[in-house]
Design a protein around this motif. Sequence first.
Motif, mmCIF file in Angstrom:
data_model
loop_
_atom_site.group_PDB
_atom_site.id
_atom_site.type_symbol
_atom_site.label_atom_id
_atom_site.label_comp_id
_atom_site.label_asym_id
_atom_site.label_seq_id
_atom_site.Cartn_x
_atom_site.Cartn_y
_atom_site.Cartn_z
ATOM 1 N N ILE A 157 -5.948 7.992 -4.191
ATOM 2 C CA ILE A 157 -4.641 8.430 -4.693
ATOM 3 C C ILE A 157 -4.288 9.772 -4.053
ATOM 4 O O ILE A 157 -5.142 10.625 -3.864
ATOM 5 C CB ILE A 157 -4.688 8.530 -6.232
ATOM 6 C CG1 ILE A 157 -4.899 7.128 -6.830
ATOM 7 C CG2 ILE A 157 -3.438 9.180 -6.788
ATOM 8 C CD1 ILE A 157 -5.271 7.124 -8.285
ATOM 9 N N VAL A 158 -3.017 9.945 -3.716
ATOM 10 C CA VAL A 158 -2.552 11.150 -3.036
ATOM 11 C C VAL A 158 -2.661 12.384 -3.920
ATOM 12 O O VAL A 158 -3.089 13.445 -3.474
ATOM 13 C CB VAL A 158 -1.090 10.965 -2.564
ATOM 14 C CG1 VAL A 158 -0.529 12.256 -2.009
ATOM 15 C CG2 VAL A 158 -0.999 9.858 -1.550
ATOM 16 N N ARG A 167 0.818 -1.216 0.000
ATOM 17 C CA ARG A 167 0.000 0.000 0.000
ATOM 18 C C ARG A 167 0.852 1.267 0.000
ATOM 19 O O ARG A 167 0.869 2.016 0.977
ATOM 20 C CB ARG A 167 -0.930 -0.010 1.197
ATOM 21 C CG ARG A 167 -1.871 -1.206 1.200
ATOM 22 C CD ARG A 167 -2.964 -1.068 2.215
ATOM 23 N NE ARG A 167 -3.891 -2.181 2.127
ATOM 24 C CZ ARG A 167 -4.863 -2.287 1.240
ATOM 25 N NH1 ARG A 167 -5.034 -1.353 0.353
ATOM 26 N NH2 ARG A 167 -5.661 -3.339 1.233
ATOM 27 N N PRO A 168 1.570 1.504 -1.100
ATOM 28 C CA PRO A 168 2.355 2.745 -1.165
ATOM 29 C C PRO A 168 1.439 3.946 -1.361
ATOM 30 O O PRO A 168 0.295 3.810 -1.808
ATOM 31 C CB PRO A 168 3.224 2.526 -2.401
ATOM 32 C CG PRO A 168 2.392 1.639 -3.275
ATOM 33 C CD PRO A 168 1.663 0.722 -2.320
ATOM 34 N N ALA A 169 1.935 5.108 -1.020
ATOM 35 C CA ALA A 169 1.244 6.344 -1.371
ATOM 36 C C ALA A 169 1.389 6.483 -2.892
ATOM 37 O O ALA A 169 2.491 6.323 -3.416
ATOM 38 C CB ALA A 169 1.872 7.528 -0.653
ATOM 39 N N CYS A 170 0.289 6.724 -3.596
ATOM 40 C CA CYS A 170 0.324 6.729 -5.061
ATOM 41 C C CYS A 170 0.036 8.108 -5.637
ATOM 42 O O CYS A 170 -0.901 8.795 -5.216
ATOM 43 C CB CYS A 170 -0.678 5.727 -5.624
ATOM 44 S SG CYS A 170 -0.279 4.021 -5.202
ATOM 45 N N ILE A 171 0.853 8.476 -6.606
ATOM 46 C CA ILE A 171 0.696 9.708 -7.375
ATOM 47 C C ILE A 171 0.461 9.287 -8.815
ATOM 48 O O ILE A 171 1.225 8.490 -9.354
ATOM 49 C CB ILE A 171 1.962 10.594 -7.277
ATOM 50 C CG1 ILE A 171 2.234 10.971 -5.822
ATOM 51 C CG2 ILE A 171 1.832 11.817 -8.179
ATOM 52 C CD1 ILE A 171 3.611 11.572 -5.583
ATOM 53 N N VAL A 172 -0.597 9.814 -9.417
ATOM 54 C CA VAL A 172 -0.945 9.434 -10.778
ATOM 55 C C VAL A 172 -0.628 10.577 -11.733
ATOM 56 O O VAL A 172 -0.910 11.737 -11.447
ATOM 57 C CB VAL A 172 -2.444 9.067 -10.870
ATOM 58 C CG1 VAL A 172 -2.879 8.870 -12.300
ATOM 59 C CG2 VAL A 172 -2.726 7.817 -10.072
ATOM 60 N N ILE A 173 -0.019 10.216 -12.859
ATOM 61 C CA ILE A 173 0.227 11.159 -13.951
ATOM 62 C C ILE A 173 -0.793 10.832 -15.032
ATOM 63 O O ILE A 173 -0.956 9.670 -15.397
ATOM 64 C CB ILE A 173 1.647 11.001 -14.526
ATOM 65 C CG1 ILE A 173 2.685 11.197 -13.434
ATOM 66 C CG2 ILE A 173 1.874 11.977 -15.666
ATOM 67 C CD1 ILE A 173 4.075 10.787 -13.855
#
Length: 164
Positions: A99-100, A76-82
């Motif tokens: 999502i962060v 469960r990583p912190a996720c950043i979406v592009i």
Amino acid sequence: MVNVLIAEDELLVRMGILSMINWESMGMKVVSCVSDGLAALNDALKFRPDIVITDIVMPGMDGLSLIRALRERGIRPACIVITALHQRQAMELADELGIVACLVKATMTQREIMAALMSASAKMEHADARTSGASDEKRLADAYRALLLGTCAHEPPRAAAYAM
């Protein structure tokens, strides 16, 4: 050190993210930088990153499927979406998956990437605080707000090749 995995199929975008952030000064290390979702999943299983930065549309496996697959496996990583999607669509996806941050590929800046990374770090610290009882979340949240508002005491370091 916070471990970061980057999954982005466009070489110039991938290299831009790598070069415009002074990872070490942020207490972070890029443990994997791949161009497709399946490679990202394999590397995430191997390296267990704290933060994942992923494009939504990629060969092999899309970014949203990657996030779901990681969560199904207990990672469960912190996720950043592009994304190249319209901002409103991206925000709806962020709410759905927790999502962060969502960064729009065509307009993202160094400041926005750094703010997203700081937000991811704050989320990680908040999760750690629930188990350890202590947190420096307020300091990170204040720094994140200052970065977004452009009121930082100092300009974030820029990579020489990216400075204008």
